[in-house]
Design an enzyme around this catalytic site. Structure first.
Site, short mmCIF file in Angstrom:
data_model
loop_
_atom_site.label_atom_id
_atom_site.label_comp_id
_atom_site.label_asym_id
_atom_site.label_seq_id
_atom_site.Cartn_x
_atom_site.Cartn_y
_atom_site.Cartn_z
CD GLU A 70 -3.26 5.73 6.45
OE1 GLU A 70 -3.20 5.70 5.22
OE2 GLU A 70 -2.34 5.31 7.20
CB SER A 102 5.03 -1.08 12.08
OG SER A 102 4.56 0.25 12.25
CG ASN A 137 -1.75 1.20 1.39
OD1 ASN A 137 -1.85 2.00 0.46
ND2 ASN A 137 -2.38 1.36 2.56
CD1 TRP A 138 3.65 1.06 -2.96
CD2 TRP A 138 3.87 2.46 -4.71
NE1 TRP A 138 4.50 0.48 -3.86
CE2 TRP A 138 4.65 1.30 -4.94
CE3 TRP A 138 3.85 3.46 -5.68
CZ2 TRP A 138 5.42 1.14 -6.10
CZ3 TRP A 138 4.60 3.30 -6.83
CH2 TRP A 138 5.39 2.15 -7.04
CE LYS A 139 -0.37 3.42 4.64
NZ LYS A 139 -0.41 3.59 6.09
N GLY A 191 2.22 2.78 10.69
CA GLY A 191 3.18 3.86 10.49
C GLY A 191 3.83 4.35 11.77
N GLY A 244 2.71 -0.88 4.34
CA GLY A 244 2.78 0.52 3.93
C GLY A 244 4.22 0.95 3.73
N GLY A 245 4.80 1.57 4.75
CA GLY A 245 6.13 2.19 4.66
C GLY A 245 7.19 1.30 4.02
CG HIS A 293 -6.08 1.99 4.95
ND1 HIS A 293 -5.70 2.98 5.82
CD2 HIS A 293 -5.04 1.13 4.88
CE1 HIS A 293 -4.47 2.71 6.26
NE2 HIS A 293 -4.04 1.60 5.69
CD GLU A 310 -3.60 -2.19 7.38
OE1 GLU A 310 -2.49 -2.41 6.91
OE2 GLU A 310 -4.27 -1.19 7.11
P1 PGA Z 1 2.61 0.68 7.64
O1 PGA Z 1 1.17 0.83 6.96
O2 PGA Z 1 3.20 -0.62 7.12
O3 PGA Z 1 3.38 1.87 7.17
O4 PGA Z 1 2.41 0.65 9.10
C1 PGA Z 1 0.33 -0.28 6.80
C2 PGA Z 1 -0.99 0.16 6.20
O5 PGA Z 1 -1.51 1.21 6.58
O6 PGA Z 1 -1.55 -0.53 5.33
#
Ligand code: PGA
Length: 246
Positions: free
Chosen positions: A96, A209, A9-11, A170, A230-231, A94, A164
Site C-alpha cells: 500500500e 487474507s 498490521n492494523w493499517k 484484503g 491485516g483485517g 508494504h 504478500e
Molecule cells: P489482510 O492484509 O490480512 O487484510 O489481507 C494483510 C496486509 O496487508 O498486511
C-alpha cells in the site's frame, strides 16, 4: 529451528476505546503460544499500545518509518524516534505504501538501513500483482524487489520478510498453501545468494487474507514461518487463534 512470528498490521484503523478493548480482549484470549507476536497500530496509538501491552510478551511495531534520520521533513517519523518510544519492529515497503505513496525499491532500501541502524527489526514486504502473476512474472517481480531492497544492506541478520501477493491483500483471496510455499522457498533461495549465513534463520511470513480458518495449513508449510495479518488482526479472538496456530 525458526521461532514462528505473527504480526498484526492494523493499517489506518483504531480509536482510543476500540484499541483498549481490542488489546485487552486479545491478551485475554491469547493462550500459551510458541510464536513471537507484534502489534503494529497507526503511529498515533503507539504510546497507548505501549501502555496497554505493559509487561506482556507481545511486542510493539510501527507500519512505516522515514528514510531520513532527522530534519525538515514535515510529517515524517524517524526509526530512531520509534525506537525511543518503545517500538522494536517496523514494517517497510508494504504494497500500500508502494502503490499509494510511490515508494521505490531504493526508498525501501533506505528505510531498511535506517531501521537497522536504529536497532529496530525491519519486516520487508514484497509481492506481485494479479496482472504480474498472470503474465508469469511473479518470481521475477519479487526477486527484483528483494534485490532492490537488500543488496546494499550489510547484514540480513534479524530481518524478516513478508510475502504478500497484492491480489490477496484484503480481498478474501488467499494464495494456496502450495503457491505460498513455492514463493517462500524461492525467496529463501534469493536470500541465500545474498547472504548464505542468514538464509536458513531468516523468518518468512505470508500475508494476504490470513484468517483463523486458513492459518494452520499455511503455517504447516516448511518455509512459512508466520504471518502478517491485516483485517483479521482487528478481531481479538481471530487474531489470538492465528497466533495460537503458529
Ligand atoms: P489482510 O492484509 O490480512 O487484510 O489481507 C494483510 C496486509 O496487508 O498486511
Amino acid at each position: 529451528m525458526r521461532q514462528p512470528l505473527v504480526i498484526a498490521n492494523w493499517k489506518m484503523h483504531g480509536k482510543g476505546a476500540f484499541n483498549e478493548a481490542l488489546v485487552t480482549d486479545f491478551l485475554t484470549a491469547l493462550k500459551e503460544h510458541r510464536a513471537e507476536c507484534v502489534l503494529c497500530p497507526p503511529f498515533a496509538y503507539l504510546g497507548q499500545l505501549s501502555e496497554l501491552l505493559g509487561a506482556s510478551d507481545v511486542m510493539l511495531g510501527a507500519q512505516d518509518c522515514s528514510h531520513i534520520d532527522q530534519g525538515a521533513y514535515t510529517g515524517e517519523v524517524s526509526a530512531e524516534m520509534l525506537k525511543d518510544i518503545g517500538c522494536q519492529w517496523v514494517i517497510v515497503g508494504h504494497s500500500e505504501r508502494r502503490q499509494y505513496h510511490q515508494e521505490s525499491d531504493g526508498l525501501v532500501a533506505a528505510k531498511l538501513g535506517m531501521a537497522q541502524r536504529a536497532g529496530l527489526v525491519p519486516v520487508l514486504c514484497v509481492g506481485e500483482t494479479q496482472e504480474q502473476r498472470e503474465a508469469g512474472q511473479a518470481e521475477s517481480v519479487v526477486k527484483a524487489q528483494l534485490l532492490g531492497a537488500l543488496s546494499d544492506l550489510p547484514d540480513l541478520n534479524g530481518l524478516a520478510i513478508a510475502y504478500e501477493p497484492v491480489w490477496a491483500i484484503g480481498t478474501g483471496l488467499t494464495a494456496s498453501p502450495a503457491q505460498a510455499q513455492d514463493m517462500h522457498a524461492f525467496i529463501r533461495d534469493v536470500v541465500r545468494d545474498l547472504d548464505a549465513g542468514n538464509a536458513d534463520t531468516l523468518r518468512l511470513l505470508y500475508g494476504g487474507s490470513v484468517k483463523a480458518a486458513n492459518a494452520a495449513e499455511l503455517f504447516a508449510q516448511s518455509d512459512i514461518d508466520g504471518a502478517l495479518v491485516g483485517g483479521a488482526s482487528l478481531d481479538a479472538k481471530a487474531f489470538a487463534a492465528i497466533v495460537g496456530a503458529a
